[in-house]
Design an enzyme around this catalytic site. Structure first.
Site, short mmCIF file in Angstrom:
data_model
loop_
_atom_site.label_atom_id
_atom_site.label_comp_id
_atom_site.label_asym_id
_atom_site.label_seq_id
_atom_site.Cartn_x
_atom_site.Cartn_y
_atom_site.Cartn_z
N GLN A 47 -7.97 -4.47 9.45
CA GLN A 47 -6.93 -4.03 10.39
C GLN A 47 -7.39 -2.84 11.22
O GLN A 47 -6.57 -2.07 11.73
CB GLN A 47 -5.65 -3.69 9.63
CG GLN A 47 -5.00 -4.89 8.95
CD GLN A 47 -3.64 -4.55 8.37
OE1 GLN A 47 -2.65 -4.40 9.08
NE2 GLN A 47 -3.59 -4.44 7.06
N ARG B 3 1.98 -9.81 10.71
CA ARG B 3 3.28 -9.15 10.91
C ARG B 3 4.42 -10.11 10.53
O ARG B 3 5.55 -9.68 10.38
CB ARG B 3 3.50 -8.76 12.38
CG ARG B 3 2.52 -7.79 13.02
CD ARG B 3 2.28 -6.55 12.24
NE ARG B 3 1.10 -6.69 11.40
CZ ARG B 3 0.86 -5.96 10.32
NH1 ARG B 3 1.72 -5.07 9.92
NH2 ARG B 3 -0.23 -6.14 9.61
N LYS C 140 0.82 -1.22 0.00
CA LYS C 140 0.00 0.00 0.00
C LYS C 140 0.85 1.27 0.00
O LYS C 140 0.52 2.24 -0.68
CB LYS C 140 -0.97 0.01 1.18
CG LYS C 140 -0.34 0.23 2.54
CD LYS C 140 -1.39 0.35 3.62
CE LYS C 140 -0.74 0.61 4.98
NZ LYS C 140 -0.04 1.87 5.05
N THR C 141 1.96 1.24 0.75
CA THR C 141 2.83 2.43 0.79
C THR C 141 3.44 2.68 -0.59
O THR C 141 3.49 3.83 -1.05
CB THR C 141 3.94 2.25 1.84
OG1 THR C 141 3.35 1.98 3.11
CG2 THR C 141 4.80 3.49 1.95
N ASP D 18 -3.64 7.77 4.33
CA ASP D 18 -3.15 6.41 4.61
C ASP D 18 -3.80 5.91 5.90
O ASP D 18 -4.20 6.70 6.76
CB ASP D 18 -1.62 6.47 4.77
CG ASP D 18 -1.00 5.10 4.82
OD1 ASP D 18 -1.61 4.13 4.31
OD2 ASP D 18 0.11 4.97 5.37
N GLU D 19 -3.89 4.59 6.06
CA GLU D 19 -4.47 3.97 7.26
C GLU D 19 -5.85 4.56 7.56
O GLU D 19 -6.18 4.89 8.71
CB GLU D 19 -3.54 4.16 8.48
CG GLU D 19 -2.13 3.61 8.30
CD GLU D 19 -2.06 2.09 8.31
OE1 GLU D 19 -3.12 1.44 8.38
OE2 GLU D 19 -0.95 1.56 8.23
#
Length: 685
Positions: free
Chosen positions: A246, A592, A37-38, A215-216
């Site tokens: 998430q 993770r 995504k980044t 973002d997020e």
């Protein structure tokens, strides 16, 4: 230009490319864990600039300084010779910048100082100790994030405790405004207020930032959503990136509905799903996918590994927490001895209480570790002291900081003396520093003892010398700072003095380094930068990391262990539990891991003063590690502390949640009238 555009897009997969090359209109990029995504959002920013969009017309918002820094570096590496870098920062940093230019419209000065949570609690404690300070601080934060001012809070309060809290809120707000302080919630609330009340400002800021990315997005709260709507006043070019699976911050106000209902809020939304996972093996993702499928109310996606099958997810079963810790320590030791960098290993837990046995096990095995999310660097007493000194030097009217350090190091100035000075300064409508600096010696001598007068006079002179030095040279100011105030000598005499002195040295080193990198930085800018730091900004390698699942968000490790996989620990059960959010936490924990994932469960734990026998976590069955079947549960969606509205009884606060057949029963306080209502008969406020 075409070559540059192609170069930006050629490293992306088809879905990432589709998202990165979208220009106008709202877009939701549903980005699974480890799906790049980044890379996608930074490529989109670079793509916009490559087609001629002015960097000044873009705004990219995220939640941590670390994420903002990484994204800025990536975006700039793809942009050839930008005229100036685009604005890419946290929500709160944007609020800080915006208020510096516009807060004067509210009748406030723009040399305000940002205070953190600890400062906020100290101010509240000074106002009243009748109610628990954390409760009052939390409620004030709720008020601000719900855009409720002190007068509205007082009008709405019915229960005696909330009447007290709203009164404290009013006094607190008066205090911080009088001292020109701004708390974290103000950074967004005041920004929203300015945009809401000033049509010209709303129009100009929306015209300036014509391409906004977030973002997020699953972590946004109601205030952040409303702020984004104001920023998009004259356009709908809002691109949000997030993952509903998430969303793990409901307890601090994040509203999962923001992402679930984005397409309904913004007409013509383009939805792009990023499902190719570049982080984890197939075995790890299979477990994570199986777990999250048990949740309802999802937008729906399935992570697909690009790394191959990998090793099966391992399950450790132990008698107690000590055996568990020793097992994990042995495996970690072997990994490190085989050449695995310690920074690629982490152990996660749902609740902080579980870290005790883990730390003891790692200590027994002589494995160095860092506890991420322990006492934060900037919240340590010695660091708060030095920051308070800097705040007085930057703003001599900061009474709060003045009172913190007037007797640190000890100067023999008692509480009674400080109260006398406060009273006299208040009568003259002056700040403490101003009163002591401008009042004639004869008048002060009557008010203070000879010893107190001499000590205060030296203190004021020291502040003036430091302010004069700062005006000449910031680096020279740093060099005289410690010799002038003597904090290291003061803390060195304490039992843990060496550690505290090292912390002060670290701070001075940080200050020097920041000035070297940016010689033009002002003291105000430095103070505001460090007030926005977070736990993860302090993470470094060379040690394994142990932390809560919440602290692990946004991180990744080659080898990951998750302990405490028992009912009541993970998922955490009790009043206000939301199994949907607990399951999303489990999903975050699993994703993770890059190469190996080990989940650990015990038969009993020593917890809250007694040994307790436990059942294995349902998540182990749901993830396919123990025998069981798929049962999709309805998430309650409400937790203790939520404000809800009933058609007949009005607005109330949830006191507890329990299951009632297929529904959930809420215990609700409607202004002192306590009732039990099924969750399907109320709505969130």
């Amino acid at each position: 230009m075409t070559d540059r555009m192609d170069k930006i897009l050629e490293q992306l997969n088809p879905q990432q490319r589709e998202a990165a090359s979208h220009i106008d209109g709202p877009m939701l990029i549903l980005a699974g864990a480890g799906s790049g995504k980044t890379k996608t959002i930074t490529s989109r920013l670079a793509y916009l600039l490559s087609i001629g969009i002015d960097p000044a017309n873009t705004l990219t918002l995220t939640f941590t300084n670390k994420a903002a820094s990484q994204m800025r570096e990536r975006a700039l590496s793809m942009i050839e010779n930008p005229i100036y870098p685009p604005l890419l920062c946290t929500f709160h940093k944007f609020g800080l910048i915006f208020l510096k230019f516009n807060i004067e419209r509210l009748g406030r000065k723009n040399d305000f100082v940002v205070i953190d949570t600890d400062d906020k609690k100290r101010i509240i404690k000074q106002i009243s100790k009748e109610l628990p300070t954390p409760l009052v601080a939390s409620e004030i934060s709720r008020y601000k994030n719900s855009l409720i001012d002190p007068l509205q809070a007082i009008e709405q309060a019915e229960h005696p405790n909330y009447k007290k809290i709203s009164a404290i809120y009013r006094t607190y707000q008066e205090y911080i405004e009088e001292n020109n302080l701004v708390d974290f919630d103000d950074l967004l609330m005041l920004t929203y207020r300015l945009l809401d009340e000033n049509e010209d400002l709303r129009e100009s800021i929306s015209e300036r930032y014509r391409y906004i990315m977030v973002d997020e997005y699953q972590d946004t709260n109601e205030l952040q959503l409303q702020l984004l709507k104001k920023l998009c006043h004259s356009h709908t070019n809002l691109c949000v990136v997030g993952d509903d699976d998430q969303s793990i911050y409901g307890w601090r106000g994040a509203n999962i509905k923001n992402i679930l209902e984005f397409a309904n809020m913004f007409d013509g939304t383009k939805v792009v799903k990023l499902e190719n996972n570049y982080r984890s093996t197939e075995e790890i993702l299979n477990a994570a996918n199986l777990l999250i499928q048990h949740n309802r109310g999802r937008l729906g996606k399935k992570l697909i590994s690009t790394k191959g099958k990998g090793k099966p997810v391992e399950l450790f079963q132990s008698h107690d927490e000590n055996e568990e810790a020793d097992k994990i320590a042995r495996v970690i030791k072997k990994l490190i001895e085989s050449g695995v960098p310690a920074g690629e290993i982490a152990v996660l837990y749902r609740i902080n209480a579980l870290s005790r046995s883990l730390e003891e096990g790692l200590n027994r095995a002589k494995i160095p570790y860092q506890l991420v999310g322990g006492v934060r660097f900037y919240e340590r007493a010695e660091i708060k002291d030095i920051i308070s000194y800097l705040r007085i030097i930057a703003n001599s009217h900061d009474d709060f900081s003045f009172k913190r350090v007037i007797n640190r190091p000890k100067r023999g100035i008692g509480k009674a003396t400080i109260e006398k000075i406060e009273k006299a300064a208040y009568e003259k409508r002056q700040s403490l520093c101003q009163f002591l600096g401008e009042t004639p010696k004869a008048e002060l001598s009557k008010l203070l003892s000879k010893k107190a007068y001499a000590a205060i006079n030296r203190f004021i002179n020291d502040l003036e010398i430091m302010q004069e030095t700062l005006e000449r040279s910031t680096m020279e100011f740093i060099e005289i700072l410690e010799p002038t105030i003597g904090l290291k000598e003061y803390y060195a005499a304490m039992p843990d003095g060496m550690e505290r002195v090292l912390n002060l040295d670290e701070f001075y080193g940080l200050f020097r380094d920041m000035v070297k990198k940016n010689p033009d930085i002002t003291l105000d800018e430095f103070l505001n930068e460090i007030s926005l730091q977070s736990d993860q900004d302090q993470i470094k390698g060379e040690q394994i990391s142990i932390m809560s699942v919440h602290a692990s968000k946004g991180l990744e490790f080659a080898h990951l262990f998750v302990i405490g996989m028992e009912e009541e620990f993970f998922p955490l059960l009790g009043d206000g539990w939301d199994i949907g959010e607990e399951r999303r936490l489990g999903y975050v924990a699993m994703t993770r891991a890059k190469e190996t994932l080990t989940l650990s469960t015990v038969q009993s734990r020593f917890h809250k003063g007694r040994r307790k026998h436990l059942d294995k976590s349902r998540f182990l069955t749901e993830a396919g590690l123990l025998e069981g079947s798929l049962v999709i549960e309805k998430s309650v969606g409400y937790k203790k502390g939520d404000l809800v509205k009933h058609k007949l009884f009005g607005i109330g606060r949830v006191l507890g949640v329990s299951r009632a057949g297929r529904d959930f029963k809420l215990q609700i306080n409607f202004g002192g009238d306590r009732r039990e209502i099924l969750s399907s008969f109320v709505e969130r406020v």
